[in-house]
Structure formats: structure tokens, C-alpha cells
Design a protein around this motif. Structure first.
Motif, short mmCIF file in Angstrom:
data_model
loop_
_atom_site.label_atom_id
_atom_site.label_comp_id
_atom_site.label_asym_id
_atom_site.label_seq_id
_atom_site.Cartn_x
_atom_site.Cartn_y
_atom_site.Cartn_z
N MET A 9 -8.79 -15.30 5.76
CA MET A 9 -8.38 -13.81 6.31
C MET A 9 -8.26 -12.84 4.76
O MET A 9 -8.46 -11.68 4.93
N ASN A 10 -7.60 -13.51 4.07
CA ASN A 10 -7.54 -12.66 2.69
C ASN A 10 -8.74 -12.06 1.99
O ASN A 10 -9.03 -10.98 1.83
N THR A 33 -7.08 2.19 14.09
CA THR A 33 -6.81 2.59 13.16
C THR A 33 -6.25 1.17 12.14
O THR A 33 -6.37 0.02 12.58
N TRP A 34 -6.14 1.54 10.62
CA TRP A 34 -5.72 0.43 9.80
C TRP A 34 -4.45 -0.28 10.22
O TRP A 34 -4.41 -1.41 10.14
N GLU A 35 -3.53 0.56 10.97
CA GLU A 35 -2.32 -0.03 11.27
C GLU A 35 -2.46 -1.09 12.36
O GLU A 35 -1.90 -2.10 12.32
N LYS A 76 -4.15 -3.96 10.66
CA LYS A 76 -3.22 -5.00 9.98
C LYS A 76 -2.24 -5.85 10.80
O LYS A 76 -2.16 -6.89 10.61
N ALA A 77 -2.05 -5.39 11.97
CA ALA A 77 -1.08 -6.08 12.93
C ALA A 77 -1.92 -7.23 13.52
O ALA A 77 -1.23 -8.27 13.57
N ALA A 109 -14.37 -9.78 12.71
CA ALA A 109 -14.33 -9.24 13.86
C ALA A 109 -13.46 -8.10 12.83
O ALA A 109 -13.69 -6.79 13.44
N LEU A 110 -12.39 -8.20 12.43
CA LEU A 110 -11.51 -7.15 11.72
C LEU A 110 -12.36 -6.12 10.58
O LEU A 110 -11.94 -5.17 10.42
#
Length: 278
Positions: A97-98, A151-153, A156-157, A181-182
Motif C-alpha cells: 500500500m505504501n 477526494t484525497w481525503e 486516504k480513508a 484501485a486507489l
């Protein structure tokens, strides 16, 4: 003349080394020298290939690399976020993920001031594993991950949520699929945010390419085959296509299921009622 920063020269989509007239190669280990040599041979005698050491997991490393290019007066016409991990690398879910999501964001955050205001492009190298992950999710979550207004928020969630045991896609490929996907969702955020700076952003799947990452998984396409969609987005894609996801055949593809080369091109419309019935 194009000056393009290509991350992940050490492994992953190494065919991207063949793309360009002038490349700033970006690698993170001593294996970078062999990658540099291949890049120079692919690019040709008239091209300039520069080795730039960087670790996309390390903010300080990225800042140092960006500062080096800035001190040289480099102006970039493109960034290819090609660094990635998963599959045959044996990486943990956290690392996947990172590297695959936060790594590209760190690179863009630190190198965006070097992008040519006359027109430049960002290409995020995703995967068909992204749409495969999204397809297994509840419809409401699919809608969120496919929304051009995400949104980026929100991204990030989703990143912080990770892959809990009750995730419908839970399994060996889940973190990799979610990360890609992200990344596609982040590309849509970039397309909106960077438009005023005359920067276009795209996400692509290169196809199932035979690299160190896919060793043992049956991939048969060559790294050169994997450059088709990347080159399209760097040199041919139109302004109105910014934010789109492209298949390995350089055709627009959906984010909610895997489209294979030769299948109908995605027109941007999703019939969510039909999706809910499947």
C-alpha cells in the motif's frame, strides 16, 4: 526533446526504459547500474539517460532527488510513476500500500514544481488488479472508487482502512488490488488539481508483463509490450482524457471491472442498476 522522470527502474515495468528521448532514471538499489545500461541501449545513442537514486518510501530521499534536479535547472515534461511492489516481491500488505499509492503521491508532491508549465504529463502505472478488486466490492463502495469527484481525503480513508478480514476481496492479491484501485482514484484527483498548471494525469495498466514482480505468476508479455499505454499517455492522449484509466492496448477502460484488449472501449457511462444485479 522530452525530459521524463521514470521511477522503478530496478524492477517492475522495466519496459518503460524504452520510452523516451531523454530520461531521468530513478532507482533505489545498486541494481540501478544494470537498469541504467539497459535504458541507454533502449533510448539510443542520441539520448541522454541519467541515473537518479531515490526510494519512493522515503520522503527525505525524494526531496533530495528533486533538489538535485532543481539545482541542475531540469524541467520535466513528464513523470512516470512506475515503481511498485507486490506479487513475486513477497512484500507485506503495508509495504504494498505504501509503495504503490503513497510512493507516487510523494513523487508528485516533490517533483511537481519541476513540471513544464507549457504542458506536461503524469502517468501512474496501475494494474488490471485494481478493477478486479473494485468489482468484488459492494455497489456503494464501487461508486465511490469510480467517482471522478473522489477526494484525497476519501482515498486516504480507504488506505487507512486497508483490507479487513470481512473485505469481499480478502486474500493474497487484495492489498495489491486495493493499492492499484486507489492509485487510479488518485489519478482522478490529480487530473482535477493539476489542470490549472497545464498538467495532464493518466493511469494505465501495462498488461501482465514478465518482470521480477510477476516471476512465477505466468506472465508472458515482454517489458516492451508494456509500454504501449504508457507511451500513448505521454505523447498522444488528449487533454479531455486526463484522469482516464487506459488498458494495455491504450484504450479507455473501466475502473469497476477488468476490460481485456480487443473488448469494447469504455465510454465513461456506468449503469449502476445493472451492476447491482450482477
Amino acid at each position: 526533446m522530452h525530459t521524463i522522470l521514470v521511477t522503478g527502474g530496478n524492477s517492475g515495468e522495466q519496459g518503460s526504459e524504452k520510452l523516451i528521448d531523454e530520461i531521468s532514471m530513478d532507482v533505489k538499489s545498486r541494481k540501478g547500474r544494470s537498469s541504467y545500461d539497459r535504458s541507454q541501449s533502449y533510448a539510443g545513442a542520441d539520448a541522454k539517460v541519467e541515473l537518479l537514486r531515490i526510494d519512493v518510501e522515503d520522503e527525505d530521499s525524494i526531496q533530495e532527488a528533486a533538489a538535485k534536479l532543481k539545482d541542475k535547472g531540469v524541467t520535466l515534461t513528464g513523470i512516470v510513476n512506475n515503481a511498485g511492489t507486490g506479487l513475486g516481491h513477497g512484500s507485506t500488505g503495508e509495504k504494498i500500500m505504501n509503495v504503490n499509492l503513497m510512493g507516487p503521491k510523494r513523487v508528485v508532491d516533490n517533483f511537481q514544481d519541476l513540471l513544464d508549465p507549457a504542458g506536461s504529463r503524469i502517468v501512474n502505472v496501475g494494474s488490471g488488479a485494481g478493477p478486479m478488486y473494485v468489482k468484488k466490492q459492494p455497489v456503494d463502495r464501487q461508486k465511490k472508487l469510480c467517482s471522478s469527484n473522489i477526494t484525497w481525503e476519501e482515498i486516504k480513508a480507504e488506505y487507512d482502512r486497508g483490507v479487513p478480514k470481512d473485505d469481499p476481496a480478502h486474500g493474497d492479491m487484495a492489498h495489491y488490488g486495493l493499492s492499484k484501485a486507489l492509485l487510479a482514484a488518485y489519478t482522478m484527483v490529480l487530473a482535477r488539481a493539476m489542470a490549472p498548471k497545464n498538467v495532464l494525469a493518466f493511469c494505465v495498466t501495462p498488461g501482465f508483463i514478465n518482470t521480477a514482480m510477476t516471476a512465477g505468476f505466468g506472465a508472458s508479455k515482454t517489458p516492451e509490450d508494456g509500454t504501449v499505454s504508457i507511451r500513448h499517455c505521454l505523447f498522444q492522449a488528449k487533454k479531455e482524457e486526463s484522469g482516464w484509466f487506459f488498458g494495455s492496448d491504450a484504450k479507455r477502460s473501466p475502473l469497476h471491472f477488468l476490460r481485456n484488449p480487443g473488448e469494447p472501449v469504455f465510454d465513461g457511462h456506468i449503469d449502476w442498476e445493472a451492476v447491482a444485479k450482477n
